[in-house]
Design a protein around this motif. Structure first.
Motif: not given
Lengths: 389, 439
Positions: A80-87, A99-103, A130-138, A380-383
């Motif tokens: 139930r972890e959703f990452n909305y990024g630094r907004t 968002y930052t992903l480290i491979a 899990t990355l999450r955004a809304t339609e139209g977001d940059l 739901t535990s949103f981040v």
């Protein structure tokens, strides 16, 4: 003199033969010393199946806990972890999400109890966040390559060619920021697209990217499920099948949900090697929104079959409390780990202290449920804020 | 001190020095071992871990479970993570524990309700995710060492080993009545049978060895054991003959049809069966006499039948063979020729007491029973390989003995120019091949 030598030679040969025979084969008596006080039961998960005792070690990935310190993921947290990024809000009113992903590709982690595998990960887990955004977001996703090989992120969805993560790989130690407008709404996989593709995917470089419609979907207990597998012996066949990274995890850690509460699952199949995978829900039916790109369900069913990369949204609620299975209806996958349980609770009948009533279901006779995540209970535990680093 | 010693007695000093020189390489070797094994930097260290290797040596089907006997045959310690049946994960337990040091064995019990007669694949996965598996052609309840089961195996042994050999012995009077040429035919037929048995034993043990973990070097072990058996039996038999010949030296000088002799060891009645042409005594000394040859054939066949018994018992245990009268009949026909092989060399000797014949028959046949017990109750591939190889070495030694004896009796003319011998040899191998098809 010569005969003595020969006798010695024959003597040696015979004694070698005797030693080899008795040290390897014929000593089928009791094996080395065991501690008789250490006696555990095992088996008996299915009705009619025997429960046996042992003084040795139990090998049971279907009911044993995995050590959280070495496990490739905490499936209960991931669920139930959703990452909305630094907004941040841009001047034109658009939201910018970063968002930052480290491979990395050099860690060895536990993918099933007792089985360690060289995992390639985004942010250290399989699946990646899990990355999450809304339609139209940059959206801006920065990939830092902490590994020893070239990596990239290829998002599904609509974006320019240079943001597709296919022709430009990020060198070890390198960094790149993918930037595009989130569109259309739906559920999308993201994964590394470097060659050999199969290798990069099967080692674990993938995750889910959710784009919400501008007008949000109905309130629900939302969760992500990624169907994957591990080919730990590199024979192009999966040894393990899972949902959310650890085989059988939700069998001994059932997902708690509330009776009559709308459940929404963002489901992705990223399984390598096998042509199809599927999801079957017990004692219920669900609305299926294929790819999640429409608001009208495509189907009302209890099983959905997906090829690699296919995904969808499943919506349902349980009418009766109790334990319900969900699993691949490709039985082979279910019997190699892709199986789990929902525990439906009647929240109206129970008080706020419901958690204390959830004791472990009879040990040795069934799946023990010793550790419940308290992210459950329908909230739901949103981040909601903050980046991933 | 050493200097003083040296200057006094040269012979003593040389002995000491010799020992010293003998030890020096070991000292250097020891230093090397210490450097390689304990050097902190580890001169040759790969970042890649050695690959694990697990052998599933035996699978048993019990009432409510499947039990796999496994062994770590890899280069380093391993940990077992899970077990599966037909590639489907099942709860299991491992005794004594999940960590196995090199060449250690363990017992994995998987609760499982299996179906008799169906094939199963049992898999074991190590902690690095490598899966090892063993197929069982047909699940059958594991034989328990009960009186009933033991007598079943004994009965199999009697039908497969004792009875056929005894039946073969009935050819004794027939062979006695044959002319020299026809007799040569049957004698070389025996050689043909034996060569077939020897090759058969080598191939069968090779088949088992190939399936075994490389750590055992089992294939080279076969050749090694066969050669060692061959040379040691050759050595023993030559010594026996030499001793016997020294005692009968005067007699062997004479040219005669049959000169018979008794050694103190009554087992080795010496029958010298010389040809019309005269032979030097030195040559005769090296020849082994018929009864000794027959006894050696019995022992060789006994060892072979022991290996065969092991294989039959194991096949029953592993569910590879459905026991049937037809299978037993095949073995009976196949093994009847073994009795012929025993009687042929001594057919032209002085009359053999019937008890001695029976003893030889038992020596050849009885080990089948013991083999079936061991194979059925305590199956061990390595033991099977070792006994089959000893049998092969013993058989080839017998072939050598019969060959040189025939060479002598035919007057030293080339064996390969004698049509009776050639055709007998070929017939012997063909008979074995054809009766082998029945198994």
């Amino acid at each position: 003199m010569r005969s003595n030598l020969l006798i010695a030679l024959v003597g040696v040969a015979v004694s070698i033969a005797v030693v080899v025979t008795f040290s390897t084969g014929l000593n089928r008596g009791p094996l080395s010393a065991q501690d008789p006080s250490k006696r555990e039961n095992f088996g008996g998960h299915s009705p009619g199946y025997p429960i046996l005792g042992t003084t040795g070690d139990v090998l049971d990935p279907t009911s044993l806990n995995i050590d959280p310190k070495t496990a490739v993921i905490d499936p209960m947290k991931y669920l139930r972890e959703f990452n909305y990024g630094r907004t941040t809000a841009l001047s034109n009113g658009t939201s910018l999400r970063e968002y930052t992903l480290i491979a990395s590709d050099q860690q060895t982690k536990e993918v099933s109890p007792g089985v360690f595998y060289n995992v390639w990960t985004f942010n250290g887990t399989i699946p990646g966040p899990t990355l999450r955004a809304t339609e139209g977001d940059l959206v801006r996703i920065t990939l830092i390559n902490n590994g020893t090989k070239f990596h990239s992120i290829h998002f599904h969805g609509i974006h320019p060619s240079e943001m597709d993560g296919v022709f430009e790989g990020i060198a070890p130690g390198g960094k790149f920021t993918y930037e595009f407008t989130a569109e259309p709404f739906g559920v999308f996989p993201y994964h590394c697209h470097m060659q050999p593709l199969e290798e990069h995917i099967t080692h674990g470089l993938y995750g889910v990217f959710i784009i919400d419609p501008k007008k949000p979907r109905a309130d629900a207990d939302e969760m992500v499920m990624v169907m994957n597998g591990y080919d730990t012996d590199f024979d192009a066949e999966n040894n393990f099948y899972t949902v959310n990274g650890i085989p059988y995890y939700y069998m001994h850690h059932p997902i708690q949900i509330d009776k009559n509460r709308l459940i929404r699952i963002y489901l992705l199949n990223i399984l390598e090697f096998d042509p199809i995978n599927n999801f079957h829900l017990h004692a219920n039916m669900f609305d299926l929104y294929r790819t999640g790109t429409k608001l009208i369900p495509d189907e009302y069913t209890d099983i959905v079959t997906m090829s690699q990369g296919e995904r969808g949204i499943l919506e349902f609620s349980y009418k009766y409390p109790g334990k319900y299975m969900f699993h691949a209806h490709k039985t082979e996958f279910a019997e190699k780990g892709w199986v789990g349980l929902f525990l439906v609770k009647d929240s109206t009948a129970e008080s706020a202290t419901e958690n204390s009533n959830l004791t472990s279901i009879e040990r040795n006779g069934s799946y023990s449920t010793t550790e419940f995540s308290n992210t459950g209970n329908g909230t739901t535990s949103f981040v909601k804020t903050g980046g991933l680093n | 001190m050493e200097r003083d010693d040296g200057s006094v007695s040269s012979s003593y000093r040389i002995t000491k020095k010799t020992i010293l020189f003998g030890v020096v390489p070991f000292v250097v070797l020891g230093v090397m071992v210490i450097i390689l094994a304990y050097s902190p930097g580890m001169l040759f260290q790969s970042s890649i871990k050695p690959l694990p290797q697990v052998s599933i040596e035996k699978v048993e089907f019990l009432d409510n479970s499947i039990v796999a006997f496994i062994r770590n045959t890899g280069p380093s310690e391993i940990t077992i993570a899970q077990a599966d049946v037909n590639d489907r994960i099942h709860p299991a337990a491992i005794e004594p524990g999940r960590t196995l040091s090199r060449l250690a064995d363990a017992r994995v019990t998987i609760p499982f309700i299996w179906n008799a007669g169906e094939p199963y694949v049992i898999g074991i996965t190590t902690n690095d995710g490598t899966r090892f598996s063993k197929s069982v052609a047909s699940a059958a309840p594991a034989p328990r060492p009960t009186v009933g089961q033991a007598s079943t195996f004994a009965l199999i042994g009697i039908y497969v080993g004792v009875i056929p050999v005894m039946m073969g012995l009935l050819w004794y009077p027939f062979i006695r009545r044959l002319s020299a040429n026809k007799y040569n035919f049957f004698l070389s037929l025996t050689v043909g049978l034996l060569v077939f048995l020897g090759i058969d034993a080598l191939l069968e043990s090779n088949q088992i060895a190939a399936a075994l973990a490389p750590a055992f070097n089992a294939q080279i072990l076969i050749i090694l054991i066969a050669i060692l058996t061959f040379i040691s039996l050759l050595y023993v038999s030559k010594k026996l003959v030499e001793r016997a010949s020294r005692q009968s030296k005067t007699d062997t000088e004479y040219e005669s049809e049959i000169v018979s002799h008794s050694t103190p060891d009554s087992e080795h009645t010496i029958d010298i069966h010389s040809s019309r042409s005269s032979l030097g005594s030195s040559r005769q000394q090296l020849l082994i006499r018929p009864i000794a040859i027959s006894m050696m054939i019995s022992i060789g066949i006994g060892l072979h039948n022991f290996g065969e018994g092991l294989a039959i018992g194991a096949a029953v245990l592993l569910g590879e063979v459905a026991l049937s009268s037809f299978l037993i009949l095949g073995f009976t026909l196949h093994n009847t020729t073994e009795g012929l092989a025993i009687v042929a060399p001594m057919a032209k000797s002085k009359r053999i007491p019937i008890t001695k014949l029976l003893i030889m028959g038992l020596i050849a046949g009885f080990p089948t029973i013991v083999g079936a017990w061991i194979g059925g109750f305590l199956y061990s591939p390595i033991a099977t390989i070792i006994f089959l190889s000893i049998g092969a070495g013993a058989i080839f030694q017998v072939v050598y003995s019969v060959g040189s004896w025939m060479h002598h009796t035919t007057g030293g003319r080339g064996l390969m120019t004698n049509a009776a011998i050639i055709s007998g040899f070929a017939a012997g191998m063909l008979i074995m091949y054809l009766t082998g098809l029945l198994i």
